[in-house]
Write a protein that holds these residues in place. Structure first.
Motif, PDB file in Angstrom:
ATOM      1  N   PHE A   1       0.829  -1.214   0.000  1.00 54.75           N
ATOM      2  CA  PHE A   1       0.000   0.000   0.000  1.00 54.75           C
ATOM      3  C   PHE A   1       0.861   1.261   0.000  1.00 54.75           C
ATOM      4  CE2 PHE A   1      -3.438  -2.608   2.308  1.00 54.75           C
ATOM      5  CZ  PHE A   1      -3.966  -3.014   1.097  1.00 54.75           C
ATOM      6  N   ALA A   2       2.052   1.161   0.585  1.00 53.09           N
ATOM      7  CA  ALA A   2       2.965   2.299   0.597  1.00 53.09           C
ATOM      8  C   ALA A   2       3.727   2.432  -0.717  1.00 53.09           C
ATOM      9  CB  ALA A   2       3.952   2.177   1.755  1.00 53.09           C
ATOM     10  N   GLY A   3       3.616   1.420  -1.585  1.00 52.86           N
ATOM     11  CA  GLY A   3       4.276   1.472  -2.885  1.00 52.86           C
ATOM     12  C   GLY A   3       5.739   1.118  -2.855  1.00 52.86           C
ATOM     13  N   VAL A   4       6.162   0.365  -1.822  1.00 50.36           N
ATOM     14  CA  VAL A   4       7.571  -0.009  -1.721  1.00 50.36           C
ATOM     15  C   VAL A   4       7.669  -1.503  -1.476  1.00 50.36           C
ATOM     16  CG1 VAL A   4       8.294   2.254  -0.871  1.00 50.36           C
ATOM     17  CG2 VAL A   4       7.616   0.478   0.765  1.00 50.36           C
ATOM     18  N   THR A   5       8.869  -2.050  -1.738  1.00 45.14           N
ATOM     19  CA  THR A   5       9.130  -3.455  -1.470  1.00 45.14           C
ATOM     20  C   THR A   5       9.511  -3.650  -0.013  1.00 45.14           C
ATOM     21  OG1 THR A   5      11.487  -3.283  -2.002  1.00 45.14           O
ATOM     22  CG2 THR A   5       9.977  -3.692  -3.839  1.00 45.14           C
TER      23      THR A   5
ATOM     24  N   THR B   1      12.565  -0.196  -1.319  1.00 42.61           N
ATOM     25  CA  THR B   1      12.711   0.394  -2.645  1.00 42.61           C
ATOM     26  C   THR B   1      11.342   0.459  -3.334  1.00 42.61           C
ATOM     27  OG1 THR B   1      13.172  -1.785  -3.602  1.00 42.61           O
ATOM     28  CG2 THR B   1      15.062  -0.475  -2.865  1.00 42.61           C
ATOM     29  N   PRO B   2      11.158   1.379  -4.290  1.00 44.14           N
ATOM     30  CA  PRO B   2       9.864   1.479  -4.985  1.00 44.14           C
ATOM     31  C   PRO B   2       9.510   0.183  -5.697  1.00 44.14           C
ATOM     32  CG  PRO B   2      11.209   3.425  -5.393  1.00 44.14           C
ATOM     33  CD  PRO B   2      12.103   2.436  -4.711  1.00 44.14           C
ATOM     34  N   LEU B   3       8.211  -0.109  -5.742  1.00 49.97           N
ATOM     35  CA  LEU B   3       7.764  -1.309  -6.442  1.00 49.97           C
ATOM     36  C   LEU B   3       8.125  -1.207  -7.920  1.00 49.97           C
ATOM     37  CD1 LEU B   3       4.202  -1.785  -4.887  1.00 49.97           C
ATOM     38  CD2 LEU B   3       6.216  -3.202  -4.476  1.00 49.97           C
ATOM     39  N   PRO B   4       8.584  -2.306  -8.523  1.00 54.61           N
ATOM     40  CA  PRO B   4       8.936  -2.259  -9.952  1.00 54.61           C
ATOM     41  C   PRO B   4       7.716  -2.013 -10.820  1.00 54.61           C
ATOM     42  CG  PRO B   4       8.965  -4.517  -9.127  1.00 54.61           C
ATOM     43  CD  PRO B   4       8.795  -3.644  -7.927  1.00 54.61           C
ATOM     44  N   ALA B   5       7.962  -1.546 -12.024  1.00 57.33           N
ATOM     45  CA  ALA B   5       6.870  -1.190 -12.934  1.00 57.33           C
ATOM     46  C   ALA B   5       6.040  -2.393 -13.342  1.00 57.33           C
ATOM     47  CB  ALA B   5       7.447  -0.504 -14.170  1.00 57.33           C
ATOM     48  N   ASP B   6       6.633  -3.618 -13.291  1.00 56.51           N
ATOM     49  CA  ASP B   6       5.880  -4.796 -13.700  1.00 56.51           C
ATOM     50  C   ASP B   6       5.152  -5.468 -12.540  1.00 56.51           C
ATOM     51  OD1 ASP B   6       8.120  -5.678 -12.374  1.00 56.51           O
ATOM     52  OD2 ASP B   6       8.650  -7.231 -13.825  1.00 56.51           O
ATOM     53  N   PHE B   7       5.183  -4.855 -11.351  1.00 60.55           N
ATOM     54  CA  PHE B   7       4.431  -5.402 -10.227  1.00 60.55           C
ATOM     55  C   PHE B   7       2.939  -5.244 -10.523  1.00 60.55           C
ATOM     56  CE2 PHE B   7       2.779  -5.648  -5.869  1.00 60.55           C
ATOM     57  CZ  PHE B   7       3.506  -6.740  -5.398  1.00 60.55           C
ATOM     58  N   PRO B   8       2.107  -6.238 -10.152  1.00 60.21           N
ATOM     59  CA  PRO B   8       0.683  -6.190 -10.543  1.00 60.21           C
ATOM     60  C   PRO B   8      -0.039  -4.905 -10.167  1.00 60.21           C
ATOM     61  CG  PRO B   8       1.234  -8.339  -9.656  1.00 60.21           C
ATOM     62  CD  PRO B   8       2.445  -7.486  -9.461  1.00 60.21           C
ATOM     63  N   THR B   9       0.268  -4.331  -9.006  1.00 58.27           N
ATOM     64  CA  THR B   9      -0.441  -3.113  -8.597  1.00 58.27           C
ATOM     65  C   THR B   9      -0.002  -1.880  -9.377  1.00 58.27           C
ATOM     66  OG1 THR B   9       1.178  -2.692  -6.835  1.00 58.27           O
ATOM     67  CG2 THR B   9      -0.766  -3.998  -6.268  1.00 58.27           C
ATOM     68  N   GLN B  10       1.076  -2.018 -10.160  1.00 60.12           N
ATOM     69  CA  GLN B  10       1.591  -0.896 -10.939  1.00 60.12           C
ATOM     70  C   GLN B  10       1.251  -1.010 -12.423  1.00 60.12           C
ATOM     71  OE1 GLN B  10       3.261   1.512  -8.983  1.00 60.12           O
ATOM     72  NE2 GLN B  10       2.501   0.118  -7.397  1.00 60.12           N
ATOM     73  N   ARG B  11       0.449  -1.987 -12.780  1.00 57.78           N
ATOM     74  CA  ARG B  11       0.180  -2.249 -14.194  1.00 57.78           C
ATOM     75  C   ARG B  11      -1.251  -1.911 -14.586  1.00 57.78           C
ATOM     76  NH1 ARG B  11       2.757  -8.095 -15.520  1.00 57.78           N
ATOM     77  NH2 ARG B  11       2.177  -7.403 -17.609  1.00 57.78           N
ATOM     78  N   GLY B  12      -1.806  -0.946 -13.939  1.00 55.93           N
ATOM     79  CA  GLY B  12      -3.161  -0.517 -14.283  1.00 55.93           C
ATOM     80  C   GLY B  12      -4.173  -0.941 -13.236  1.00 55.93           C
ATOM     81  N   GLU B  13      -5.303  -0.249 -13.228  1.00 54.80           N
ATOM     82  CA  GLU B  13      -6.319  -0.498 -12.218  1.00 54.80           C
ATOM     83  C   GLU B  13      -6.913  -1.901 -12.324  1.00 54.80           C
ATOM     84  OE1 GLU B  13      -9.235   2.539 -12.476  1.00 54.80           O
ATOM     85  OE2 GLU B  13      -7.880   4.151 -11.796  1.00 54.80           O
ATOM     86  N   GLY B  14      -7.056  -2.395 -13.552  1.00 55.50           N
ATOM     87  CA  GLY B  14      -7.647  -3.715 -13.741  1.00 55.50           C
ATOM     88  C   GLY B  14      -6.817  -4.810 -13.096  1.00 55.50           C
ATOM     89  N   GLU B  15      -5.522  -4.842 -13.422  1.00 55.03           N
ATOM     90  CA  GLU B  15      -4.650  -5.868 -12.854  1.00 55.03           C
ATOM     91  C   GLU B  15      -4.495  -5.686 -11.356  1.00 55.03           C
ATOM     92  OE1 GLU B  15      -1.214  -7.487 -14.435  1.00 55.03           O
ATOM     93  OE2 GLU B  15      -1.595  -6.915 -16.521  1.00 55.03           O
TER      94      GLU B  15
END
Length: 202
Positions: A145-149, A153-167
Motif C-alpha cells: 500500500f505504501a508502494g515499496v518493497t 525500494t519502490p515497487l517495480p513497474a511490472d508489479f501487478p499493482t503498478q500495471r493498471g487499475e484492472g490488474e
C-alpha cells in the motif's frame, strides 16, 4: 413328450448386482472423513477451519497463469505450481484442528496409526504458523500500500499493482484474503486447545 426341468437347476438371482466401489466413491468417503468435525467443535471454529483453504486458493489460482507466460522458464513454472499446491495443502491442515485426524493419527501413518495426537504436536505449529502468517501478510500489504518493497525500494513497474487499475484490482481480490489466514488459524487453534482441555461441552 417334454422332460420336466431339473429340480436342482440353478435359479437366476433376483438380488441386485453388487457394484464395485469406484475410485470416485472412495474419494468422496475420504473427503467426508477428512472434513467431518469431531464432537465438541463449536460451529464458529468449524466454519473458520473450512474457510482457511479458500483464503489461500485465489492467490494460487492467480499465480498459475503467470507461471505460463512467455519468458518464464521451466524451473520457474515448476516452482510456481509447486508453491501453489504446497500452500493449499498447508492451509488444509487447519481442518485437522476440528476433524478426527487432528486428535488421532490416520491409519496410513506408519508406527503412529491410531495413536492419540499429543495436544502440543498440533497446537504449537498452528500457533507459530498463525503468528508468522499474520505478521508476514500484514507487513507485506503495508509495504504494498505504501508502494515499496520489503527492502524499502519502490515497487517495480511490472508489479501487478503498478500495471493498471484492472490488474491491481484482480491482484488485491486474490491476495487480500491471505490477511485472514493467520487470524482464522489462531482462532481455530484456540478452539482446539479449549476442546482438548475439555472446556467445551461435547
Amino acid at each position: 413328450m417334454r422332460t420336466p426341468d431339473r429340480l436342482d437347476a440353478p435359479k437366476p438371482s433376483t438380488s441386485p448386482p453388487m457394484v464395485a466401489e469406484t475410485g470416485e466413491s472412495r474419494l468422496r468417503v475420504a473427503w467426508r472423513k477428512a472434513h467431518a468435525p469431531v464432537a465438541g467443535v463449536p460451529r464458529w471454529a468449524r466454519v473458520a477451519a473450512y474457510v482457511i483453504p479458500f483464503t489461500v486458493l485465489p492467490s494460487g489460482l492467480w499465480r498459475l497463469p503467470v507461471a505460463f507466460r512467455d519468458g518464464v522458464g521451466f524451473d520457474g513454472r515448476v516452482y510456481v505450481v509447486c508453491l501453489s499446491i504446497v500452500a493449499e495443502l498447508i492451509a488444509f491442515t487447519a481442518v485437522g484442528l476440528v476433524a478426527g485426524w487432528g486428535e488421532r493419527f490416520p491409519r496410513w501413518i506408519p508406527w503412529l496409526s491410531g495413536r492419540r495426537v499429543p495436544t502440543p504436536a498440533a497446537l504449537i505449529p498452528a500457533t507459530l504458523g498463525a503468528t508468522v502468517l499474520t505478521v508476514l501478510w500484514t507487513s507485506a500489504f503495508i509495504q504494498i500500500f505504501a508502494g515499496v518493497t520489503m527492502r524499502g525500494t519502490p515497487l517495480p513497474a511490472d508489479f501487478p499493482t503498478q500495471r493498471g487499475e484492472g490488474e491491481a484490482a484482480i491482484f488485491y481480490a486474490c491476495y487480500l484474503p491471505l490477511l485472514l489466514w493467520g487470524p482464522l488459524l489462531a482462532a481455530v487453534a484456540y478452539a482446539y486447545y479449549r476442546r482438548r482441555q475439555g472446556r467445551y461441552d461435547t
